[in-house]
Motif scaffolding. Structure first.
Motif, PDB file in Angstrom:
ATOM      1  N   ASP A   1       8.287  27.953  60.586  1.00 53.45           N
ATOM      2  CA  ASP A   1       9.304  28.223  59.567  1.00 53.45           C
ATOM      3  C   ASP A   1       8.649  28.536  58.220  1.00 53.45           C
ATOM      4  O   ASP A   1       9.099  29.435  57.495  1.00 53.45           O
TER       5      ASP A   1
ATOM      6  N   SER B   1       8.259  24.254  74.354  1.00 51.82           N
ATOM      7  CA  SER B   1       7.810  22.974  73.790  1.00 51.82           C
ATOM      8  C   SER B   1       6.438  23.199  73.169  1.00 51.82           C
ATOM      9  O   SER B   1       5.590  23.897  73.726  1.00 51.82           O
ATOM     10  N   TRP B   2       6.221  22.573  72.006  1.00 53.63           N
ATOM     11  CA  TRP B   2       5.065  22.897  71.187  1.00 53.63           C
ATOM     12  C   TRP B   2       4.178  21.692  70.921  1.00 53.63           C
ATOM     13  O   TRP B   2       4.651  20.565  70.774  1.00 53.63           O
TER      14      TRP B   2
ATOM     15  N   LEU C   1       7.282  23.597  64.738  1.00 52.42           N
ATOM     16  CA  LEU C   1       8.452  24.375  64.300  1.00 52.42           C
ATOM     17  C   LEU C   1       8.454  24.530  62.787  1.00 52.42           C
ATOM     18  O   LEU C   1       8.780  25.607  62.253  1.00 52.42           O
ATOM     19  N   ASP C   2       8.089  23.469  62.062  1.00 49.57           N
ATOM     20  CA  ASP C   2       8.045  23.537  60.604  1.00 49.57           C
ATOM     21  C   ASP C   2       6.980  24.525  60.132  1.00 49.57           C
ATOM     22  O   ASP C   2       7.193  25.284  59.174  1.00 49.57           O
TER      23      ASP C   2
ATOM     24  N   GLY D   1      14.764  19.590  68.008  1.00 49.92           N
ATOM     25  CA  GLY D   1      14.221  20.624  67.127  1.00 49.92           C
ATOM     26  C   GLY D   1      15.184  21.765  66.909  1.00 49.92           C
ATOM     27  O   GLY D   1      15.311  22.292  65.795  1.00 49.92           O
ATOM     28  N   ALA D   2      15.902  22.147  67.955  1.00 47.77           N
ATOM     29  CA  ALA D   2      16.847  23.253  67.842  1.00 47.77           C
ATOM     30  C   ALA D   2      18.062  22.894  67.006  1.00 47.77           C
ATOM     31  O   ALA D   2      18.697  23.771  66.410  1.00 47.77           O
TER      32      ALA D   2
ATOM     33  N   HIS E   1       5.886  18.546  68.057  1.00 47.67           N
ATOM     34  CA  HIS E   1       6.834  19.639  68.327  1.00 47.67           C
ATOM     35  C   HIS E   1       7.554  20.040  67.043  1.00 47.67           C
ATOM     36  O   HIS E   1       7.633  21.235  66.710  1.00 47.67           O
ATOM     37  N   LEU E   2       8.051  19.042  66.308  1.00 43.26           N
ATOM     38  CA  LEU E   2       8.733  19.347  65.047  1.00 43.26           C
ATOM     39  C   LEU E   2       7.762  19.927  64.025  1.00 43.26           C
ATOM     40  O   LEU E   2       8.115  20.830  63.259  1.00 43.26           O
TER      41      LEU E   2
END
Length: 353
Positions: free
Chosen positions: A91, A112-113, A87-88, A50-51, A83-84
């Motif tokens: 964003d 971690s998500w 993050l999206d 992800g990073a 997790h991704l």
């Protein structure tokens, strides 16, 4: 079943090379013992993936990554995808200049998500605003890996609307259940209720934003890309069987049914990647894509069972685990209920060809 398939040979768009980002993620996965079965190691890999993603990547890159990871290990994709997605979502909120105070809940580069947005009968998570900020109280069902994650995006009820909140999971106010989880697939990715007791929460967008945002459809299709990628090794197994000395015509029939179903799903994913950002009804597009891909995966599971019989289910650990994992994962498509919603949209005049 083939001992190991290299997903770099079959990216989502076969005519395009894998990007350095996707190739790097797959290369790092090769170096992890217990990839997909060791949750802590796989989560650490997911955080690093992800990073490393570029901010301006096309959506097909994410879907290619998810499909390729699922072709290696379904559970690994099941760990990576939320997790991704989280993050999206964050964003998307930032691009809309939504202020999300993540520092107040201890978010750091190694966080971690998960995304906990399911509802269930007899359970309800409520959000209320206190003097010191928002608080969550109640029960949230189907919270995957809540024992393992540091943070999550969680939907909670504010009156008659659902609103999205970011929460820290490793606090005394958050109590993940230890089950029930008697699943034979995705055994290490436990999804169980979580109790929230006046837990600190940070709002992400206005009430209703989580479901209304265009990115909601991207995430739904990303899950379908995981299903599709997870089924590719089933096609490989049928291909190997059809090439054996003495293979009969039926082995080729089974192979052809799976080949055409997964090819059709691939074309659907490809078309969605090319059009989703301009589609006037991305939610309807996502519903159609998920229906087509889920049907293709169900076809693959049925045909491989009929073609190969019980032997690989009892003698091939990787094959047996893949089949069991897919059978659980594909139930994120709710079958006839999702089709009924899709049919309702079409009957209302949406999505004319």
């Amino acid at each position: 079943m083939p001992a190991h398939r290299d997903p770099r040979n079959t990216p989502l768009l076969a005519e395009l090379p894998l990007t350095d980002s996707v190739a790097g993620a797959l290369g790092a996965a090769d170096g992890i013992d217990g990839f997909g079965t060791d949750v802590a190691a796989t989560l650490g890999w997911a955080v690093a993936v992800g990073a490393a993603r570029a901010a301006d990547r096309p959506v097909v890159e994410d879907w290619s990554l998810l499909a390729s990871v699922a072709s290696l290990d379904v559970a690994a994709a099941r760990i990576l995808e939320p997790h991704l997605d989280a993050l999206d979502i964050l964003d998307q909120a930032r691009r809309l200049d939504v202020d999300v105070d993540l520092e107040s809940i201890g978010v750091h580069p190694g966080s971690s998500w998960g995304v906990f947005a399911a509802e269930g009968p007899g359970t309800r998570l409520e959000a209320h605003r206190a003097a010191t900020g928002w608080r969550l109280s109640g029960t949230k069902p189907w919270c995957s890996l809540a024992h393992e994650l540091t943070h999550a995006l969680v939907t909670a009820w504010v009156g008659d609307e659902r609103r999205l909140f970011a929460v820290a999971l490793r606090t005394p106010q958050v109590d993940p259940h230890a089950g029930p989880w008697h699943a034979r697939g995705l055994t290490q990715v436990m999804s169980a209720p979580v109790e929230f007791t006046d837990a600190t929460a940070v709002p992400v967008g206005e009430a209703g934003w989580y479901l209304r945002r265009p990115g909601f459809a991207h995430g739904g299709i990303g899950v379908a890309a995981c299903w599709w990628g997870g089924a590719l090794p089933l096609r490989d197994a049928l291909l190997e069987a059809a090439r054996r000395t003495g293979a009969d015509q039926l082995s080729r029939v089974h192979l052809a049914r799976v080949d055409t179903a997964l090819w059709n799903a691939r074309l659907t994913l490809k078309a969605a990647a090319a059009t989703i950002d301009a589609d006037p009804d991305p939610a309807l597009l996502a519903g159609r894509v998920r229906a087509i891909v889920s049907d293709a995966v169900e076809t693959a599971l049925t045909e491989v069972a009929h073609a190969l019989g019980p032997l690989p289910l009892v003698a091939d650990e990787r094959h047996a685990r893949r089949v069991a994992d897919l059978q659980i994962y594909i139930r994120q498509h709710h079958g006839e209920r999702d089709l009924a919603r899709l049919g309702g949209s079409v009957s209302e005049g949406r999505g004319e060809w």
